[in-house]
Structures are given as structure tokens and as C-alpha cells.
Design an enzyme around this catalytic site. Structure first.
Site, mmCIF file in Angstrom:
data_model
loop_
_atom_site.group_PDB
_atom_site.id
_atom_site.type_symbol
_atom_site.label_atom_id
_atom_site.label_comp_id
_atom_site.label_asym_id
_atom_site.label_seq_id
_atom_site.Cartn_x
_atom_site.Cartn_y
_atom_site.Cartn_z
ATOM 1 N N CYS A 96 0.813 -1.218 0.000
ATOM 2 C CA CYS A 96 0.000 0.000 0.000
ATOM 3 C C CYS A 96 0.850 1.273 0.000
ATOM 4 C CB CYS A 96 -1.035 -0.019 1.129
ATOM 5 S SG CYS A 96 -2.317 1.226 0.876
ATOM 6 N N HIS A 198 -4.041 -5.041 0.683
ATOM 7 C CA HIS A 198 -3.523 -5.350 2.024
ATOM 8 C C HIS A 198 -3.613 -6.853 2.294
ATOM 9 C CE1 HIS A 198 -2.872 -1.339 3.831
ATOM 10 N NE2 HIS A 198 -3.759 -0.951 2.929
ATOM 11 N N GLU A 200 -2.117 -8.536 4.377
ATOM 12 C CA GLU A 200 -2.012 -8.850 5.817
ATOM 13 C C GLU A 200 -3.364 -8.952 6.501
ATOM 14 O OE1 GLU A 200 -1.452 -5.951 4.504
ATOM 15 O OE2 GLU A 200 -2.117 -4.333 5.834
#
Ligand code: MN
Length: 222
Positions: A96, A198, A200
Site C-alpha cells: 500500500c 492489504h 495482511e
């Protein structure tokens, strides 16, 4: 959630994903830049995480009204750390803001605010962060394709900025159907992958997204 708690929660997702891949995680304090570079360079790889909008002065533009407040500490220190890593040849995984920072560092520019009307679909949806909100098309013959084993993937999206002009030696390896650049890779470099989404937040229940961390950590252990 307070701002600090919220930041802690967002940070924890990176560490959890890396630890699932068997990594030891070290957060680098950025206030003292030379100490930060020295500490970072003790590590086997660099993950540049998400965060605030990058100061447009770093890519030669005036700040538009819709560009958020830059984090001067991060804008000052992260390019120096990134530069040291790129010179060392060690793995870099940029997510990002990190993905955008890599682009700006290599001379690229950003769209300061993706237009809300017209051809672009929604790229900012915080609430579906653990799930996907839009598709990406992935170039074959890319590291990303090799990791995910498919020419499409469905990803989350929590960004209001995007890459405009790509930086030197970066190849675009994934885009959304509406034309937003979603992944780049650095040419002639062992492992330098940047993604706009993202992973994660998806990796806990999406084993494909966890594979991005698995590959990064495997490259770090080489
Ligand atoms: Mn997106």
C-alpha cells in the site's frame, strides 16, 4: 478505538502474517534516521507497510486538497532505508503506502485521489478488509503469478491514492479491471514485490494471500 489502539491493531496484522511464515519481526523506530538504517540493515528483508499519504513534494507535485496529511518522519526515513536495501540486494516487500513509496523512490508519481465518479470502481472499503472487493488481472511471467498460480485474484482495497507514472525499472504485474495499478516488481532484482492491496488483512483465512508472506520470508532466508 482510539487512534493509538487502532494503529497498533493495523500494525499487528503485518507481524502476525510474517510470523505465520516463520519470520522474526523487528519494528524499526524512525526518529533517528542513521540509527534506523543501521538497525534495518541487520535484518534479512524489508517490509514497507501501509500508512499515511506520501508528501506530494517527493514526486514533484503540489499537495491537492484531497491528499491526506503526510507523516514527515516516515517520509524522511523510509526512502533512506529503502535505498540501503536496494543497494544490498536484499528482499523488499512493499504494501500500500510502501508500494507507493517504492514507486516514488524510483521516480514515479501518484494519483493524489482516485476520482469517485467515472470509470473507477470503489477502491476504499475499510470494512471488507478481510475479504475481497475487486478483482486483479495478473501478468504471467511475473513473481506474483508464480506465487499465486493464477492470472486473476480477488483482493481487498483500502486506498484512495494509486500509482500514476511508474518508477524506473518497475514492471506493472497486476491491475484492476478499471485500470488501477495493483502490483509492481523491480526488474533485474532478486525479490522486490509491491502490492496496492492489504494481504495482511486477508492472510489469516486466505491461504493464497498468506503465500505472499511465505515467499517473502523464504527469500529472506536464502
Ligand atoms: Mn484497489
Amino acid at each position: 478505538m482510539g487512534n493509538d489502539l487502532f494503529r497498533k491493531y493495523m500494525k499487528s496484522k503485518y507481524a502476525q502474517s510474517l510470523k505465520r511464515s516463520g519470520a522474526e519481526v523487528k519494528w524499526i523506530e524512525l526518529e533517528d534516521i542513521s540509527a534506523a538504517v543501521a538497525q534495518a540493515c541487520l535484518c534479512d528483508g524489508l517490509l514497507l507497510p501501509g500508512g499515511a499519504d506520501i508528501a506530494p513534494s517527493l514526486y514533484g507535485q503540489e499537495k491537492s486538497e484531497k491528499c491526506g496529511t503526510p507523516n514527515i518522519t516516515r517520509d524522511s526515513a523510509e526512502p533512506v532505508i529503502l535505498d540501503a536495501f536496494l543497494k544490498s540486494g536484499k528482499p523488499v516487500f512493499a504494501i500500500c503506502r510502501g508500494f507507493q513509496l517504492l514507486n516514488v523512490h524510483l521516480g514515479g508519481t501518484l494519483i493524489q485521489d482516485i476520482p469517485k465518479n467515472g470509470k473507477f470502481r470503489k477502491h476504499m472499503d475499510f470494512f471488507t478488509r478481510a475479504d475481497s472487493i475487486h478483482r486483479i488481472n495478473i501478468c504471467e511471467n511475473s513473481v506474483l503469478y508464480d506465487i499465486l498460480g493464477a492470472s486473476t485474484a480477488d483482493v481487498n482495497s483500502m486506498h484512495h491514492q494509486a500509482i500514476d507514472k511508474t518508477g524506473a525499472n518497475l514492471t506493472v504485474t497486476a491491475s484492476s479491471p478499471d485500470g488501477i495499478i495493483e502490483a509492481t516488481e523491480l526488474n533485474n532484482y532478486p525479490f522486490c514485490l509491491g502490492v496496492q492491496w492489504h494481504p495482511e488483512h486477508m492472510s489469516k483465512k486466505n491461504s493464497n494471500q498468506q503465500k505472499l508472506f511465505d515467499r517473502f520470508v523464504a527469500e529472506c532466508k536464502k
